[in-house]
Design a protein around this motif. Sequence first.
Motif, mmCIF file in Angstrom:
data_model
loop_
_atom_site.group_PDB
_atom_site.id
_atom_site.type_symbol
_atom_site.label_atom_id
_atom_site.label_comp_id
_atom_site.label_asym_id
_atom_site.label_seq_id
_atom_site.Cartn_x
_atom_site.Cartn_y
_atom_site.Cartn_z
ATOM 1 N N SER A 146 -6.763 -0.984 -7.580
ATOM 2 C CA SER A 146 -7.847 -1.485 -6.744
ATOM 3 C C SER A 146 -8.367 -0.384 -5.833
ATOM 4 O O SER A 146 -7.768 0.688 -5.713
ATOM 5 N N PHE A 147 -9.488 -0.648 -5.186
ATOM 6 C CA PHE A 147 -10.023 0.286 -4.207
ATOM 7 C C PHE A 147 -9.246 0.133 -2.899
ATOM 8 O O PHE A 147 -9.065 -0.976 -2.403
ATOM 9 N N GLY A 148 -8.796 1.232 -2.357
ATOM 10 C CA GLY A 148 -8.084 1.219 -1.083
ATOM 11 C C GLY A 148 -8.311 2.515 -0.343
ATOM 12 O O GLY A 148 -8.504 3.570 -0.956
ATOM 13 N N PHE A 149 -8.305 2.457 0.973
ATOM 14 C CA PHE A 149 -8.575 3.627 1.804
ATOM 15 C C PHE A 149 -7.299 4.317 2.268
ATOM 16 O O PHE A 149 -6.215 3.746 2.263
ATOM 17 N N ARG A 176 -8.316 6.131 -1.601
ATOM 18 C CA ARG A 176 -7.086 6.644 -2.205
ATOM 19 C C ARG A 176 -7.184 6.636 -3.727
ATOM 20 O O ARG A 176 -7.834 5.776 -4.314
ATOM 21 N N VAL A 177 -6.529 7.595 -4.338
ATOM 22 C CA VAL A 177 -6.389 7.627 -5.800
ATOM 23 C C VAL A 177 -4.911 7.498 -6.117
ATOM 24 O O VAL A 177 -4.122 8.387 -5.818
ATOM 25 N N THR A 178 -4.519 6.367 -6.689
ATOM 26 C CA THR A 178 -3.106 6.139 -6.992
ATOM 27 C C THR A 178 -2.751 6.546 -8.416
ATOM 28 O O THR A 178 -1.599 6.819 -8.713
ATOM 29 N N LYS A 179 -3.743 6.569 -9.302
ATOM 30 C CA LYS A 179 -3.558 7.018 -10.683
ATOM 31 C C LYS A 179 -4.581 8.104 -10.963
ATOM 32 O O LYS A 179 -5.777 7.897 -10.764
ATOM 33 N N MET A 227 -17.462 6.226 -6.423
ATOM 34 C CA MET A 227 -17.578 5.217 -5.375
ATOM 35 C C MET A 227 -17.539 5.866 -4.001
ATOM 36 O O MET A 227 -18.258 5.453 -3.077
ATOM 37 N N GLN A 228 -16.722 6.906 -3.842
ATOM 38 C CA GLN A 228 -16.607 7.595 -2.555
ATOM 39 C C GLN A 228 -17.954 8.125 -2.071
ATOM 40 O O GLN A 228 -18.256 8.092 -0.880
ATOM 41 N N GLY A 229 -18.772 8.611 -3.005
ATOM 42 C CA GLY A 229 -20.080 9.115 -2.618
ATOM 43 C C GLY A 229 -20.906 8.054 -1.916
ATOM 44 O O GLY A 229 -21.560 8.324 -0.895
ATOM 45 N N TYR A 248 -18.130 19.492 3.729
ATOM 46 C CA TYR A 248 -16.811 18.878 3.647
ATOM 47 C C TYR A 248 -16.500 18.647 2.168
ATOM 48 O O TYR A 248 -17.387 18.331 1.372
ATOM 49 N N TYR A 249 -15.225 18.797 1.822
ATOM 50 C CA TYR A 249 -14.806 18.530 0.444
ATOM 51 C C TYR A 249 -13.663 17.528 0.465
ATOM 52 O O TYR A 249 -12.692 17.673 1.218
ATOM 53 N N TYR A 250 -13.784 16.488 -0.358
ATOM 54 C CA TYR A 250 -12.742 15.465 -0.438
ATOM 55 C C TYR A 250 -12.454 15.146 -1.898
ATOM 56 O O TYR A 250 -13.382 14.954 -2.691
ATOM 57 N N SER A 251 -11.166 15.114 -2.245
ATOM 58 C CA SER A 251 -10.790 14.779 -3.616
ATOM 59 C C SER A 251 -9.582 13.855 -3.674
ATOM 60 O O SER A 251 -9.042 13.610 -4.747
#
Length: 396
Positions: free
Chosen positions: A91-94, A106-109, A119-121, A342-345
Amino acid sequence: MEKKEEKKPAVKTRSFQKMVKKVVHTQATIGVVVDRRKHVLYPSNSKTCLQEIRVEGGTPITAEIAKKLRTLVFGSSSMVGSVETEWTNQSFGFQPYDTAMGYGLRVTKNATKGLVMCMQGFVLKHLLFAKTKGKSSVEPKALLKASMRAQEDSLVDAIADIIWQVGDKTSATLCLTQDVAYARDDESYQCDGCTEKFMSNNRSGLLLFVYSLIMTRTFKRVMEDAADVKESLIQPNGHIHPILASLILTGRATPYLHNGIIYEGNEETMSKPKTGVLKRAEVGHLVCQRSENKFPVAVGSRLKTPTLPIWVVRSDDSYGVLFNPNRELLRDYHAENRFDLYYYSSSSNQNKSTIVTIDTRNASNNDDYSTPVLENIIHTKWNDAEVTWNGCSPYM
């Protein structure tokens, strides 16, 4: 040559978003199929969950649609393998809201990272720019400090934006969950616990969000968008196919990222249209392929220069997001002389903001295979610009 597309009147999405907000939160689970007249998402249990609303007037999924969804997404409906397992119950979670990364999903997988970064964008669009009303003087740290309510609102707005765009701003189909399994195991379909029913202890928001996109766009139009691409939306290695990223970012599942429509052919063969990006995107896309067996991707200005300074970046199957909190960045040529991104991954090693400085006044001598991947991606937009990592080790 490029064919100019006809302009369509814009349709406001606020009423649709308000409807979604009533029943969705940051841990929302969505499933089955809802009639387009009932724009509803159905949440699972959570501390922040709003009042549970039962689905009324929805259209239950049929065995035929369940098979078509599984086939389009995974390539087969008959067996549940490791790829499907990677995607179910996700699921989507922060990130924790009271940390520097509170704005990030968050990316769990690892296989789901591409979808989450797309989606983050749109999440950043709402966190950074929804309430600034064009002001560019707001302190970036204040914009990126997300409360639990801000996280919830930005995610719901992002979901609404994407699905409404996919439906050409005229209709939307949202998938939600029921207790009943409407498709059963047989030789042509094996239940995965998500497509055909709801499992109350599981959350499969990511996969069912993909189903919502397909049902909104329709099977026919997704196949028309994809043109000659016959692969599934989720590849055999578990990562999303680039056309799924295009569907999220542009509203169309096109494999072509150039501007407009280009016709290929000669006097002896009929011209064949390749339909790319038909309008300037809000959230941009920058692509740089590193694999030797992959051809360079031609990305047009409608993705390179979006209306907001947010870019989903991709190299092969690796995704991340570049952004700048100043919405005026792309409106002033001089602002692009020297600026920060800013960079986020959602990297497990990222516990503080990664900020890279771009200087277009100083050319850098770079080699595609020795230069960090993210720098190569940046150079597809700002050619040969000097990139400074400000003490952070380069990563993608």
